[in-house]
Enzyme design. Structure first.
Site, PDB file in Angstrom:
ATOM      1  N   ASN A  21       0.962  -1.062  -0.167  1.00 18.64           N
ATOM      2  CA  ASN A  21      -0.073  -0.012   0.006  1.00 18.64           C
ATOM      3  C   ASN A  21       1.108   1.285   0.062  1.00 18.64           C
ATOM      4  O   ASN A  21       1.413   1.567   1.007  1.00 18.64           O
ATOM      5  CB  ASN A  21      -0.827  -0.061   1.171  1.00 18.64           C
ATOM      6  CG  ASN A  21      -1.822  -1.169   1.205  1.00 18.64           C
ATOM      7  OD1 ASN A  21      -3.004  -1.200   0.431  1.00 18.64           O
ATOM      8  ND2 ASN A  21      -1.283  -2.248   1.982  1.00 18.64           N
ATOM      9  N   GLU A  22       1.177   1.719  -1.338  1.00 24.07           N
ATOM     10  CA  GLU A  22       2.130   2.942  -1.333  1.00 24.07           C
ATOM     11  C   GLU A  22       1.332   4.267  -0.890  1.00 24.07           C
ATOM     12  O   GLU A  22       0.100   4.238  -0.899  1.00 24.07           O
ATOM     13  CB  GLU A  22       2.602   2.845  -2.845  1.00 24.07           C
ATOM     14  CG  GLU A  22       3.257   1.541  -3.296  1.00 24.07           C
ATOM     15  CD  GLU A  22       4.680   1.721  -2.712  1.00 24.07           C
ATOM     16  OE1 GLU A  22       4.815   2.160  -1.781  1.00 24.07           O
ATOM     17  OE2 GLU A  22       5.648   0.819  -3.146  1.00 24.07           O
ATOM     18  N   PRO A  23       2.174   5.171  -0.796  1.00 20.46           N
ATOM     19  CA  PRO A  23       1.547   6.443  -0.545  1.00 20.46           C
ATOM     20  C   PRO A  23       0.239   6.870  -1.346  1.00 20.46           C
ATOM     21  O   PRO A  23       0.388   6.679  -2.447  1.00 20.46           O
ATOM     22  CB  PRO A  23       2.625   7.447  -0.466  1.00 20.46           C
ATOM     23  CG  PRO A  23       3.772   6.617  -0.452  1.00 20.46           C
ATOM     24  CD  PRO A  23       3.453   5.275  -0.604  1.00 20.46           C
TER      25      PRO A  23
END
Ligand code: F6R
Length: 634
Positions: free
Chosen positions: A157-159
């Site tokens: 879950n990236e920025p």
């Protein structure tokens, strides 16, 4: 909670080292497993991959083998998988889990789940839904294990990922891909997409343990724990979970307010090192040279008690100024014949036998190239030992170029050993394709390429090529990134070198790094080898100097020896770095925060240390290389 942890929105346990933290989490897992076994029920674990949980898995395997901990009633769900990779691919997370845990315990293979990275694009959505349903069907995750990426990601879950996100296909961040470049032998081979559980899926777990080691994680840990929950650091959404514990080592905790600025949050014991840290911080905060700090600066910035204890800012200022000034020396091996009362290194013996340890080729020159040059120039007997060959970081393109050269040179002499070796490597390269493992021959050639670079770099620095030693430690030669296992032979080789050189001075790195990183493993090898030499005469008078390591530099208050470089010395160092041609697009660990590359990161770091010294009111230098003294008895 107390005044020190008040700002922390997530319970954070700081451990002396990763093993102790893993012991705590393994205890929690063991309790869950045994309790469920006694009830005849299953336990559901959410698992992560990457370097971070490897030690936890090793501890669980140990408990299974030695203490009979059974996993027969366990169901597992992994966080994520690269999209496009078969489960058999060496870098797939399925394969990682098989190697690191599943194959070593009595887990039922049917009960292990890793998102399927091979589903057709149009089926991804349904496949992700099905993953979530399977978690629900077994009653949800009891304990979720997490690592954290330098972008603040959990799972992938990236920025930008919100707290409601569920299992889905995502695009990987540039920094994440760069961090994975070594595993895939080049950034261009790293998949661009992955399937990951969402932040919401993770938040549904009953208990969450996030693990983090080493100071490269310190920034994201403090932002997650002390910042506002925000999609720019997805791990910060763990603040919304009521049963989440961060288990970190000293390195990963180092940016938490209670560790970094304890005087701002409560009463502290003013040890000399804390005073140094605080006053250095104050001068930088109020942007004044140390000698111009006044009482108000102290009292307005949470240091009134220090002022009362020491009487006046004048005393404190002068103390710090002198202390910092005494760290500066152009004689890293000690100045012969000089009064060394206030010098970082002793004047005698002169010349010294100096052993510089470089975990991989290039670490030495990029971190202490200027100091190496000085040591050699000042007549010391400098041995540089490259602990690993660094062959894993050489792209195939470099090998192809070398092979073509050998084959062309050998035209008409096909029976020569070199030519047939080159042809053999050429065949192996074709067979292995983009993702295959390097054969022993390919690795050998890659190692030789790096040796050549080391030699030309050493010449730039004025080192004697005969004094370069290639230890080729077996843990590296026989291993792969994130899967290295140090053994007795590694320590024996290091020990033999120590006894041969009998150094007066050792320069090394790796303290406070992620324990599975190459510098940290090499540091462990040195520590164990020194232990073996504890009765040797040389040990009693040997000083160990730590350089910070690739991609980092000590902060001013940590530096015990600051070696200034003139513009021309600095330029010479950069030329030394340039000789490592195969590393042009490699060494992601050297690239800070996604910006910069091997070449300019070293220069940024050395310039900025010099600027800090300048700002503190000390002489203005072009660049500085910093070292911290390490006590053998720690
Ligand atoms: C892996 C995962 C990632 C890693 C993170 C840290 O399943 O979900 O979030 O935990 O990238 O990786 P390491 O541990 O290699 O530093």
């Amino acid at each position: 909670m107390n005044e020190f942890t008040e700002r922390e929105q997530i319970t954070t346990n700081i451990y002396e080292d990763a093993d102790r933290a893993c012991g705590f989490v393994a205890d929690a897992i063991e309790r869950l497993l045994r309790e469920r076994q006694s009830q005849g029920k299953s336990a559901v674990l959410g698992l992560a991959t990457g370097s971070t949980p490897v030690r936890l898995y090793r501890e669980l395997i140990r408990r299974h083998r030695e203490e009979g901990l059974s996993f027969a009633n366990v169901v597992t769900f992994n966080l994520d998988e690269y999209y496009g990779l078969e489960g058999t691919h060496p870098e797939s997370y399925r394969r990682f889990m098989q190697d690191q845990l599943f194959d070593h315990v009595d887990l039922d293979p049917e009960k292990t789940h890793v998102p399927d990275g091979t589903v057709e694009r149009e089926d991804v959505f349904a496949s992700c839904r099905r993953y979530e349903e399977k978690i629900e069907e077994v009653g949800g995750i009891d304990i979720q294990i997490l690592g954290i990426g330098r972008t603040g990601h959990i799972g992938f879950n990236e920025p930008g990922s919100g707290p409601e996100s569920r299992t889905r296909l995502v695009t990987l961040d540039t920094l994440t891909r760069r961090d994975a470049a070594r595993d895939f032998l080049g950034e261009e081979n790293v998949p661009r997409h992955a399937i990951t559980m969402g932040v919401g899926t993770i938040l549904d777990a009953r208990v969450v343990y996030l693990l983090a080691w080493g100071d490269s994680k310190a920034g994201v840990i403090s932002e997650s724990v002390e910042g506002q929950p925000s999609a720019s650091i997805p791990a910060s959404f763990l603040q919304l979970h009521k049963d989440c514990v961060f288990c970190v080592d000293g390195g990963a905790a180092s940016q938490l307010t209670r560790v970094r600025y304890p005087w701002l949050v409560g009463p502290v014991e003013w040890s000399p090192s804390l005073v140094r840290k605080a006053v250095t911080w104050l001068a930088q905060k109020v942007q004044k040279p140390v000698l111009k700090l006044v009482d108000e600066d102290y009292s307005e910035n949470g240091m009134a008690d220090l002022l009362t204890e020491r009487g006046s800012s004048y005393e404190l200022n002068i103390d710090l100024f002198n202390q910092t000034q005494h760290t500066i020396t152009g004689w890293p091996g000690g100045k012969p014949g000089a009064d060394d009362t206030n010098r970082p290194e002793s004047a005698s013996p002169y010349p010294k036998r100096v052993l510089v340890l470089s975990p991989e080729p290039l670490d030495d020159v990029s971190c202490m190239g200027g100091t190496l040059h000085r040591l050699a120039n000042q007549g010391h007997e400098v041995t540089v030992a490259y602990m690993t060959s660094g062959n894993l970081a050489v792209p195939d393109t470099e090998v192809r170029r070398t092979i073509e050269l050998i084959i062309e040179l050998g035209e008409g002499h096909e029976d020569q050993a070199e030519v047939s070796f080159a042809r053999c490597v050429q065949r192996q390269l074709e067979e292995k394709g983009q993702f295959g493992l390097d054969t022993a021959e390919i690795r050998r050639l890659k190692g030789l390429i790096r040796r050549g670079e080391v030699r030309s770099s050493a010449l730039m620095l004025g080192l004697t090529v005969d004094h370069l030693t290639f230890l080729d430690l077996p843990f590296y030669e026989e291993g792969r990134y994130r899967r290295f296992n140090v053994g007795e032979e590694d320590v024996n080789r290091m020990h033999a070198l120590l006894e041969e050189v009998q150094p007066h001075q050792i320069f090394v790195t790796g303290e406070n790094h992620d324990p599975l990183s190459i510098p940290a493993l090499c540091f462990g090898v040195l520590r164990d080898a020194m232990e073996k030499s504890s009765d040797s005469e040389w040990r009693a008078s040997c000083n160990v100097w730590l350089y910070r390591g690739p991609g980092g530099e000590w902060e001013a208050h940590e530096i015990d020896m600051a070696v200034p470089l003139s513009p021309s010395e600095f330029e010479n160092k950069i030329q030394g770095i340039y000789q490592h041609q195969s590393q042009r697009s490699q060494s992601p660990s050297l690239a800070k925060n996604g910006a910069g590359n091997t070449w300019n990161v070293a220069s940024e770091l050395n310039h900025s240390t010099a600027q800090v010294y300048d700002q503190l009111g000390l002489p203005e230098y072009e660049a500085i290389e910093g070292f911290k003294k390490w006590s053998l008895n720690r």
